[in-house]
Design a protein around this motif. Structure first.
Motif, mmCIF file in Angstrom:
data_model
loop_
_atom_site.group_PDB
_atom_site.id
_atom_site.type_symbol
_atom_site.label_atom_id
_atom_site.label_comp_id
_atom_site.label_asym_id
_atom_site.label_seq_id
_atom_site.Cartn_x
_atom_site.Cartn_y
_atom_site.Cartn_z
ATOM 1 N N THR A 16 57.915 -48.018 1.467
ATOM 2 C CA THR A 16 56.896 -46.979 1.280
ATOM 3 C C THR A 16 55.668 -47.496 0.555
ATOM 4 O O THR A 16 54.654 -46.804 0.485
ATOM 5 C CB THR A 16 57.473 -45.799 0.489
ATOM 6 O OG1 THR A 16 58.027 -46.272 -0.747
ATOM 7 C CG2 THR A 16 58.561 -45.092 1.292
ATOM 8 N N GLY A 17 55.746 -48.699 -0.017
ATOM 9 C CA GLY A 17 54.607 -49.274 -0.711
ATOM 10 C C GLY A 17 54.463 -50.747 -0.410
ATOM 11 O O GLY A 17 55.453 -51.491 -0.390
ATOM 12 N N LEU A 18 53.219 -51.185 -0.136
ATOM 13 C CA LEU A 18 52.905 -52.578 0.137
ATOM 14 C C LEU A 18 51.609 -52.940 -0.570
ATOM 15 O O LEU A 18 50.683 -52.126 -0.640
ATOM 16 C CB LEU A 18 52.708 -52.838 1.632
ATOM 17 C CG LEU A 18 53.860 -52.614 2.612
ATOM 18 C CD1 LEU A 18 53.334 -52.759 4.041
ATOM 19 C CD2 LEU A 18 54.996 -53.589 2.358
ATOM 20 N N ASP A 19 51.531 -54.166 -1.093
ATOM 21 C CA ASP A 19 50.261 -54.670 -1.603
ATOM 22 C C ASP A 19 50.346 -56.193 -1.708
ATOM 23 O O ASP A 19 51.434 -56.762 -1.805
ATOM 24 C CB ASP A 19 49.924 -54.067 -2.962
ATOM 25 C CG ASP A 19 48.427 -54.150 -3.285
ATOM 26 O OD1 ASP A 19 47.647 -54.521 -2.377
ATOM 27 O OD2 ASP A 19 48.036 -53.843 -4.432
ATOM 28 N N PRO A 56 61.342 -45.331 -6.009
ATOM 29 C CA PRO A 56 59.920 -45.679 -6.088
ATOM 30 C C PRO A 56 59.160 -45.184 -4.861
ATOM 31 O O PRO A 56 59.747 -44.981 -3.791
ATOM 32 C CB PRO A 56 59.962 -47.205 -6.115
ATOM 33 C CG PRO A 56 61.138 -47.540 -5.249
ATOM 34 C CD PRO A 56 62.152 -46.443 -5.480
ATOM 35 N N PHE A 57 57.834 -45.018 -5.035
ATOM 36 C CA PHE A 57 56.997 -44.560 -3.925
ATOM 37 C C PHE A 57 55.972 -45.609 -3.485
ATOM 38 O O PHE A 57 55.942 -46.013 -2.340
ATOM 39 C CB PHE A 57 56.260 -43.275 -4.308
ATOM 40 C CG PHE A 57 57.141 -42.073 -4.476
ATOM 41 C CD1 PHE A 57 58.044 -41.699 -3.497
ATOM 42 C CD2 PHE A 57 57.068 -41.297 -5.632
ATOM 43 C CE1 PHE A 57 58.855 -40.585 -3.648
ATOM 44 C CE2 PHE A 57 57.875 -40.178 -5.790
ATOM 45 C CZ PHE A 57 58.768 -39.824 -4.804
ATOM 46 N N GLU A 58 55.122 -46.023 -4.412
ATOM 47 C CA GLU A 58 53.955 -46.833 -4.060
ATOM 48 C C GLU A 58 53.811 -47.981 -5.037
ATOM 49 O O GLU A 58 54.258 -47.890 -6.188
ATOM 50 C CB GLU A 58 52.704 -45.951 -4.098
ATOM 51 C CG GLU A 58 51.403 -46.625 -3.701
ATOM 52 C CD GLU A 58 51.357 -46.979 -2.231
ATOM 53 O OE1 GLU A 58 51.892 -48.061 -1.881
ATOM 54 O OE2 GLU A 58 50.798 -46.207 -1.435
ATOM 55 N N VAL A 59 53.195 -49.080 -4.597
ATOM 56 C CA VAL A 59 52.941 -50.218 -5.471
ATOM 57 C C VAL A 59 51.473 -50.618 -5.379
ATOM 58 O O VAL A 59 50.870 -50.541 -4.306
ATOM 59 C CB VAL A 59 53.852 -51.420 -5.111
ATOM 60 C CG1 VAL A 59 53.602 -51.886 -3.684
ATOM 61 C CG2 VAL A 59 53.659 -52.565 -6.092
ATOM 62 N N VAL A 60 50.898 -51.037 -6.510
ATOM 63 C CA VAL A 60 49.534 -51.550 -6.536
ATOM 64 C C VAL A 60 49.506 -52.761 -7.454
ATOM 65 O O VAL A 60 50.030 -52.730 -8.572
ATOM 66 C CB VAL A 60 48.527 -50.467 -6.995
ATOM 67 C CG1 VAL A 60 48.903 -49.881 -8.346
ATOM 68 C CG2 VAL A 60 47.116 -51.025 -7.036
ATOM 69 N N GLY A 228 55.474 -44.790 14.216
ATOM 70 C CA GLY A 228 55.244 -44.158 12.935
ATOM 71 C C GLY A 228 54.845 -45.106 11.828
ATOM 72 O O GLY A 228 55.568 -45.236 10.839
ATOM 73 N N PRO A 229 53.692 -45.821 11.951
ATOM 74 C CA PRO A 229 53.241 -46.681 10.854
ATOM 75 C C PRO A 229 53.070 -45.867 9.576
ATOM 76 O O PRO A 229 52.547 -44.750 9.615
ATOM 77 C CB PRO A 229 51.908 -47.239 11.360
ATOM 78 C CG PRO A 229 51.459 -46.285 12.420
ATOM 79 C CD PRO A 229 52.707 -45.768 13.045
ATOM 80 N N TYR A 230 53.518 -46.423 8.455
ATOM 81 C CA TYR A 230 53.520 -45.670 7.204
ATOM 82 C C TYR A 230 52.660 -46.298 6.114
ATOM 83 O O TYR A 230 51.793 -45.649 5.547
ATOM 84 C CB TYR A 230 54.949 -45.511 6.689
ATOM 85 C CG TYR A 230 55.012 -44.707 5.415
ATOM 86 C CD1 TYR A 230 55.052 -43.317 5.456
ATOM 87 C CD2 TYR A 230 54.977 -45.325 4.172
ATOM 88 C CE1 TYR A 230 55.060 -42.569 4.288
ATOM 89 C CE2 TYR A 230 54.992 -44.590 3.000
ATOM 90 C CZ TYR A 230 55.031 -43.213 3.062
ATOM 91 O OH TYR A 230 55.028 -42.479 1.909
ATOM 92 N N SER A 231 52.919 -47.573 5.769
ATOM 93 C CA SER A 231 52.178 -48.244 4.704
ATOM 94 C C SER A 231 51.351 -49.379 5.287
ATOM 95 O O SER A 231 51.735 -50.001 6.277
ATOM 96 C CB SER A 231 53.129 -48.811 3.643
ATOM 97 O OG SER A 231 53.755 -47.784 2.929
ATOM 98 N N ILE A 232 50.222 -49.667 4.623
ATOM 99 C CA ILE A 232 49.334 -50.718 5.106
ATOM 100 C C ILE A 232 48.632 -51.358 3.917
ATOM 101 O O ILE A 232 48.321 -50.704 2.924
ATOM 102 C CB ILE A 232 48.300 -50.138 6.107
ATOM 103 C CG1 ILE A 232 47.447 -51.234 6.727
ATOM 104 C CG2 ILE A 232 47.429 -49.066 5.447
ATOM 105 C CD1 ILE A 232 46.577 -50.744 7.885
ATOM 106 N N CYS A 233 48.397 -52.678 4.006
ATOM 107 C CA CYS A 233 47.594 -53.360 2.999
ATOM 108 C C CYS A 233 46.988 -54.608 3.622
ATOM 109 O O CYS A 233 47.472 -55.118 4.646
ATOM 110 C CB CYS A 233 48.413 -53.712 1.760
ATOM 111 S SG CYS A 233 49.696 -54.957 2.022
#
Length: 268
Positions: A16-19, A56-60, A228-233
């Motif tokens: 759910t989170g990429l960076d 967890p949900f998101e990462v930065v 269904g693309p979900y996360s992108i970085c």
């Protein structure tokens, strides 16, 4: 990478989170197995992953080695990554809102999206100080999984996807003007990231990435090889693009090389 057989957890992973770190290492957060992992250019796991005690949900990525992960139960984890790619917890920040997505506004301040909160977007310092925008960014509450955000620093533009309304909100933090973008290509928009002075948005129902200017004009759409693309970085020199998503039983993580002349991704 076919995540169903990747072996990153007991259950099929859902990133759910990429960076990207500045040096090109990819960080992925697995909501299902409660893990944070580091991946190289071949999508091979590096070092020791970190296992959370909640989802967890998101990462930065905040610096060359530090990162923040938004969590359920009103908290944000600050972590650091060693030279050998082992991940360690620095501190858990408890806050008053349910946070979902996050992005960097300044080196010391993050912007976070919320759910089930009358303040849909808030600011959070790395020291744990919460502040609000002095003007309503978007006059609504988001549901869980309803909005992901990014910030275009060169244009002072905060971008929020609005999944269940099939919209993208673009809010100028200086002028306080907000623009709503709707288009047949934007069907259940989810993940979003900055690409130069523009943004890339995952369109779940169209299985594509939509390329938008900060004025809300569509520059193009790019099909991706998953449902269904979900996360992108995108990495700092804009040569690699990572996309995760898919349906249960067929989740994937894709790494694309960006063509320097045209900035059109092709599948590696």
């Amino acid at each position: 990478m076919d995540l169903q057989h990747a072996g990153y957890g007991i259950k099929e992973p859902f990133f759910t989170g990429l960076d990207f770190f500045p040096d090109g290492r990819l960080v992925a957060v697995d909501n299902i197995n409660r893990k944070c992992i580091i991946l190289d250019d071949h999508l091979q796991s590096q070092g020791t992953s970190y296992t959370f005690n909640k989802n967890p949900f998101e990462v930065v990525c905040l610096s060359d080695s530090d990162l923040a992960v938004t969590m359920c139960e009103k908290s944000v984890f600050l972590l650091t990554v060693s030279s050998s790619n082992d991940i360690y917890l620095i501190i858990e920040i408890k806050i008053s809102s349910n946070v979902f997505s996050a992005c960097c506004m300044t080196p010391e301040t993050m912007i976070v999206s919320t759910y089930d909160d009358s303040r849909p977007v808030r600011m959070l310092s790395l020291g744990g100080v919460e502040t609000d925008f002095d003007h309503a960014v978007v006059p609504k509450k988001f549901k869980l999984w309803g909005s992901k955000i990014t910030y275009v620093k060169s244009n002072n533009m905060l971008v929020l996807t609005d999944r269940f309304a099939n919209k993208v909100h673009m809010y100028n933090t200086m002028t306080r003007m907000c623009r709503e973008v709707t288009d047949e290509n934007l069907k259940e928009p989810r993940g979003v990231c900055v690409h130069g002075n523009t943004v890339l948005v995952c369109s779940r129902l169209n299985n594509c990435i939509v390329h938008l200017t900060v004025d809300g004009n569509i520059l193009g759409t790019y099909s991706v090889d998953l449902n269904g693309p979900y996360s992108i970085c995108i990495n700092s020199d804009e040569t690699r693009l990572a996309v995760s998503g898919g349906e249960t039983g067929n989740t994937k993580l894709l790494l694309y090389k960006m063509h320097k002349a045209y900035k059109i991704p092709y599948h590696r």
